[in-house]
Design an enzyme around this catalytic site. Structure first.
Site, mmCIF file in Angstrom:
data_model
loop_
_atom_site.group_PDB
_atom_site.id
_atom_site.type_symbol
_atom_site.label_atom_id
_atom_site.label_comp_id
_atom_site.label_asym_id
_atom_site.label_seq_id
_atom_site.Cartn_x
_atom_site.Cartn_y
_atom_site.Cartn_z
ATOM 1 N N GLU A 150 5.703 -3.535 11.731
ATOM 2 C CA GLU A 150 4.500 -2.688 11.668
ATOM 3 C C GLU A 150 3.430 -3.554 11.025
ATOM 4 O O GLU A 150 3.581 -3.950 9.870
ATOM 5 C CB GLU A 150 4.711 -1.493 10.755
ATOM 6 C CG GLU A 150 5.861 -0.596 11.124
ATOM 7 C CD GLU A 150 6.110 0.474 10.069
ATOM 8 O OE1 GLU A 150 6.557 1.540 10.463
ATOM 9 O OE2 GLU A 150 5.861 0.234 8.874
ATOM 10 N N ASN A 173 0.796 -1.238 0.000
ATOM 11 C CA ASN A 173 0.000 0.000 0.000
ATOM 12 C C ASN A 173 0.825 1.283 0.000
ATOM 13 O O ASN A 173 0.342 2.324 -0.396
ATOM 14 C CB ASN A 173 -1.046 -0.005 1.123
ATOM 15 C CG ASN A 173 -0.447 -0.103 2.500
ATOM 16 O OD1 ASN A 173 0.699 -0.528 2.673
ATOM 17 N ND2 ASN A 173 -1.210 0.275 3.500
ATOM 18 N N ASP A 233 -1.222 -11.347 10.218
ATOM 19 C CA ASP A 233 -1.049 -12.794 10.023
ATOM 20 C C ASP A 233 0.332 -13.099 9.447
ATOM 21 O O ASP A 233 1.008 -14.028 9.895
ATOM 22 C CB ASP A 233 -2.130 -13.348 9.072
ATOM 23 C CG ASP A 233 -3.485 -13.424 9.774
ATOM 24 O OD1 ASP A 233 -3.516 -13.251 11.005
ATOM 25 O OD2 ASP A 233 -4.495 -13.634 9.073
ATOM 26 N N ARG A 271 -5.243 1.614 4.317
ATOM 27 C CA ARG A 271 -4.160 2.177 5.121
ATOM 28 C C ARG A 271 -4.222 1.501 6.487
ATOM 29 O O ARG A 271 -5.306 1.296 7.028
ATOM 30 C CB ARG A 271 -4.331 3.694 5.285
ATOM 31 C CG ARG A 271 -4.309 4.459 3.957
ATOM 32 C CD ARG A 271 -4.430 5.961 4.184
ATOM 33 N NE ARG A 271 -5.562 6.251 5.057
ATOM 34 C CZ ARG A 271 -5.464 6.874 6.222
ATOM 35 N NH1 ARG A 271 -4.308 7.310 6.667
ATOM 36 N NH2 ARG A 271 -6.541 7.077 6.969
ATOM 37 N N CYS A 272 -3.060 1.181 7.041
ATOM 38 C CA CYS A 272 -3.067 0.532 8.360
ATOM 39 C C CYS A 272 -3.721 1.439 9.388
ATOM 40 O O CYS A 272 -4.284 0.968 10.373
ATOM 41 C CB CYS A 272 -1.643 0.188 8.794
ATOM 42 S SG CYS A 272 -0.577 1.626 8.857
ATOM 43 N N THR A 273 -3.658 2.767 9.176
ATOM 44 C CA THR A 273 -4.223 3.704 10.144
ATOM 45 C C THR A 273 -5.651 4.134 9.774
ATOM 46 O O THR A 273 -6.166 5.094 10.341
ATOM 47 C CB THR A 273 -3.324 4.956 10.259
ATOM 48 O OG1 THR A 273 -3.052 5.429 8.944
ATOM 49 C CG2 THR A 273 -2.019 4.654 10.972
HETATM 50 P P1 NAP Z 1 1.025 -8.830 3.465
HETATM 51 O O1 NAP Z 1 0.229 -9.661 2.558
HETATM 52 O O2 NAP Z 1 1.200 -9.283 4.862
HETATM 53 O O3 NAP Z 1 2.461 -8.667 2.747
HETATM 54 C C1 NAP Z 1 3.441 -7.806 3.276
HETATM 55 C C2 NAP Z 1 4.791 -8.226 2.739
HETATM 56 O O4 NAP Z 1 5.133 -9.492 3.303
HETATM 57 C C3 NAP Z 1 4.830 -8.411 1.230
HETATM 58 O O5 NAP Z 1 6.092 -8.036 0.752
HETATM 59 C C4 NAP Z 1 4.623 -9.910 1.086
HETATM 60 O O6 NAP Z 1 5.117 -10.422 -0.118
HETATM 61 C C5 NAP Z 1 5.466 -10.391 2.241
HETATM 62 N N1 NAP Z 1 5.191 -11.750 2.676
HETATM 63 C C6 NAP Z 1 4.062 -12.471 2.558
HETATM 64 N N2 NAP Z 1 4.220 -13.700 3.111
HETATM 65 C C7 NAP Z 1 5.486 -13.749 3.591
HETATM 66 C C8 NAP Z 1 6.259 -14.736 4.256
HETATM 67 N N3 NAP Z 1 5.776 -15.924 4.564
HETATM 68 N N4 NAP Z 1 7.525 -14.442 4.600
HETATM 69 C C9 NAP Z 1 8.058 -13.239 4.314
HETATM 70 N N5 NAP Z 1 7.376 -12.258 3.668
HETATM 71 C C10 NAP Z 1 6.107 -12.510 3.319
HETATM 72 O O7 NAP Z 1 0.475 -7.345 3.540
HETATM 73 P P2 NAP Z 1 -0.012 -6.426 2.347
HETATM 74 O O8 NAP Z 1 -1.339 -6.908 1.890
HETATM 75 O O9 NAP Z 1 1.072 -6.239 1.354
HETATM 76 O O10 NAP Z 1 -0.171 -5.018 3.086
HETATM 77 C C11 NAP Z 1 -1.295 -4.665 3.796
HETATM 78 C C12 NAP Z 1 -1.098 -4.944 5.268
HETATM 79 O O11 NAP Z 1 0.012 -4.203 5.758
HETATM 80 C C13 NAP Z 1 -2.287 -4.497 6.120
HETATM 81 O O12 NAP Z 1 -2.512 -5.445 7.125
HETATM 82 C C14 NAP Z 1 -1.809 -3.186 6.716
HETATM 83 O O13 NAP Z 1 -2.450 -2.817 7.921
HETATM 84 C C15 NAP Z 1 -0.369 -3.493 6.932
HETATM 85 N N6 NAP Z 1 0.373 -2.243 7.037
HETATM 86 C C16 NAP Z 1 0.784 -1.844 8.267
HETATM 87 C C17 NAP Z 1 1.424 -0.629 8.401
HETATM 88 C C18 NAP Z 1 1.867 -0.130 9.738
HETATM 89 O O14 NAP Z 1 2.624 0.816 9.744
HETATM 90 N N7 NAP Z 1 1.435 -0.722 10.848
HETATM 91 C C19 NAP Z 1 1.653 0.166 7.279
HETATM 92 C C20 NAP Z 1 1.218 -0.287 6.032
HETATM 93 C C21 NAP Z 1 0.581 -1.504 5.921
HETATM 94 P P3 NAP Z 1 4.108 -10.680 -1.341
HETATM 95 O O15 NAP Z 1 3.544 -9.368 -1.723
HETATM 96 O O16 NAP Z 1 5.014 -11.257 -2.337
HETATM 97 O O17 NAP Z 1 3.071 -11.640 -0.820
#
Ligand code: NAP
Length: 494
Positions: free
Chosen positions: A265, A169, A248, A298-300
């Site tokens: 995060e 994102n 997760d 957005r996470c927020t």
């Molecule tokens: P995601 O599916 O958890 O993926 C995040 C990253 O982790 C991607 O690069 C993904 O690669 C990688 N990944 C997936 N499985 C993995 C594994 N087993 N081992 C290592 N890396 C792995 O999250 P997303 O859908 O991209 O992003 C949205 C999430 O991020 C939401 O939950 C949001 O709240 C959170 N977020 C949090 C913050 C914060 O500051 N707290 C900020 C922004 C976003 P692939 O894309 O190749 O699967």
């Protein structure tokens, strides 16, 4: 100029296959496996990312571990100069990066523009702040029984190789916010961009390379989390994993990374608590911004509202009027689109639709939106939602705002504290003292009073509790988090 700048990172076919970066060269993987990146805007293929092999990861890790030793010894002011150059390169290439990001992840033109500008400012700010990070000395005689002389000289040292993993994102900002502080503090970085958003991430790596990051110090490996994630985060060369993504995935990575230092995060499910004396116009516009910007991805983002039935009945018409003027669904490429474009993929939109339908089947009412067209979900407002419905008990990454009614402030706090998430919460009231008292009851990273949850300004501390994160970020806090204390103790002659 952009072609010359970014040429080496792909094979130049239409659509291109993007290479990975071993810290020196942009390479084609021997795996032959690729993932197509489909634009959520129009379904076109933006390009493909390769899945690197385990041997290729080993080689990038080895290179990063060797290069880190000299990099940490390089004078800090040299590393600072490289980061300022990177910030300049980001600014010079902003138009190219904006159009790429709009197409790759469907973020609106305006929001993409602010992400790029904010990233350049952030990299500069990190570089400036790194120059004021300092150590301290401690004398032993402060502690009983140590009257005679020891002195601890305490510096900050790098961890070694940091594995940095970013989400889709904010593919430029949340990649730079890991890479820049880790490099400034003398670590080398092996970066795994998200798959969707990875093309934007590779362009950022190229910018750091062009800014003068030496050979081996920054590598970039591509492949889905499923394909390369476990191997990467459990790699013996990695000393730290800096991750942003869903709770997760974070939970799974924490299990695999074992004794490595973790900086996470993760997901959020942020509530807005509206007290009866709130300024309804201000509250409504903050709810709209908080819930629907970047289509709620957005996470927020604000996900649910807690308030009494009487306040809900008063604020709802104000909210709907505010949505009429502020929320428009449309093509994110157009400068006119206000807030709501597509979500990241049609599959994600189908899931959000199914969770809305499940809430409705459980008794929730749709007062606005609720419909899906391909990857677009209408900005949706639900009432009569219960805390245990999936629409609020899980993090739903889409433009949906749910109203839950309560009888008291204590009940609000119990609902917030009963959640598995704990990123941010916001409270709306004209009486700031009551807001502060209520904030003290909430077990979340940050509480905003009279404003929607947000990460910035980037030098404020940013953290999540429970399943929302590990460690603290924010410019100085991030620099500290990616370095460790290194005491050298002088035992004075007796
Ligand atoms: P995601 O599916 O958890 O993926 C995040 C990253 O982790 C991607 O690069 C993904 O690669 C990688 N990944 C997936 N499985 C993995 C594994 N087993 N081992 C290592 N890396 C792995 O999250 P997303 O859908 O991209 O992003 C949205 C999430 O991020 C939401 O939950 C949001 O709240 C959170 N977020 C949090 C913050 C914060 O500051 N707290 C900020 C922004 C976003 P692939 O894309 O190749 O699967």
């Amino acid at each position: 100029m952009n072609e010359e700048m970014f040429g080496p990172i792909s094979d130049q076919a239409t659509p291109p296959v993007y290479r990975y970066f071993n810290g020196k060269d942009w390479l084609t993987s021997s795996s032959g496996k690729t993932s197509e990146i489909i634009s959520p805007v129009d379904g076109s293929v933006v390009g493909s990312l390769q899945a690197v092999t385990r041997e290729e990861i080993d080689a990038v890790m080895d290179k990063a571990a060797h290069a880190q030793v000299a990099w940490e010894k390089m004078p800090l002011n040299h590393r600072v100069k490289i980061m300022h150059l990177a910030a300049d390169w980001i600014r010079q290439n902003q138009d190219y990066l904006i159009s790429l990001m709009v197409r790759e992840i469907g973020k609106s033109h305006g929001e993409s523009k602010s992400e790029i500008a904010r990233t350049a400012d952030l990299v500069d700010y990190y570089a400036n702040e790194a120059q004021s990070i300092k150590g301290e000395t401690l004398d032993s005689d402060n502690f009983p029984g140590f009257d005679k002389g020891r002195i601890a000289l305490i510096e900050r040292a790098a961890y070694g190789v940091v594995v940095a993993i970013a989400p889709f994102n904010y593919p430029v900002n949340l990649s730079a916010s890991k890479i820049a502080p880790a490099l400034l503090m003398g670590n080398s970085v092996v970066f795994k961009p998200p798959t969707q958003g990875g093309i934007s991430g590779l362009h950022l790596v190229r910018i750091f390379e062009k800014a003068g990051v030496p050979e081996g110090v920054l590598g970039c490996v591509t492949g889905t989390g499923e394909e390369i994630g476990d191997y990467l985060v459990s790699h013996p060369r990695a000393a730290m994993v800096a991750f942003t993504g869903s709770s997760d995935t974070g939970y799974a990575i924490a299990g695999k990374a074992s004794m490595k230092t973790l900086l996470f995060e993760c997901g959020g499910n942020n509530p807005a608590l509206i007290l009866p004396d709130a300024d309804y116009n201000l509250t409504a516009s903050e709810l709209v911004k908080g819930a629907f910007s970047y289509s709620g991805q957005r996470c927020t983002a604000i996900k649910y509202v807690l308030t009494t039935p009487a306040v809900r009945d008063e604020i709802l018409p104000v909210l709907l009027r505010t949505m009429d003027s502020l929320v428009k669904m449309g093509d994110p490429r157009s400068p006119d689109t206000k807030l709501v474009g597509p979500v990241v993929s049609e599959k994600a939109a189908e899931y959000i639709e199914s969770v809305i339908n499940e809430a409705v089947a459980g008794g929730a009412k749709i007062v606005r939106g609720g419909k899906r067209d391909k990857a677009f979900i209408e900005a949706t407002v639900l009432t009569d939602v219960k805390p245990d419905m999936k629409i609020v008990s899980e993090e739903i990454f889409g433009p949906v705002l749910s109203f839950i009614t309560v009888a008291s402030n204590e009940e609000m706090a119990n609902i917030v504290n009963g959640s598995r998430f704990g990123l941010q919460a916001c409270i709306f009231t004209r009486d700031e003292g009551s807001g502060i008292i209520l904030a003290a009851l909430l077990n979340v990273g940050t509480v905003q009073i009279n404003g929607s949850p947000q990460r910035g300004p980037d030098h404020f501390p940013f953290l999540g509790v429970k399943r929302s994160g590990i460690g603290v970020q924010g410019v100085r806090y991030s620099l500290e988090a990616v370095s460790r204390l290194k005491p050298v103790v002088l035992n004075k002659p007796q």
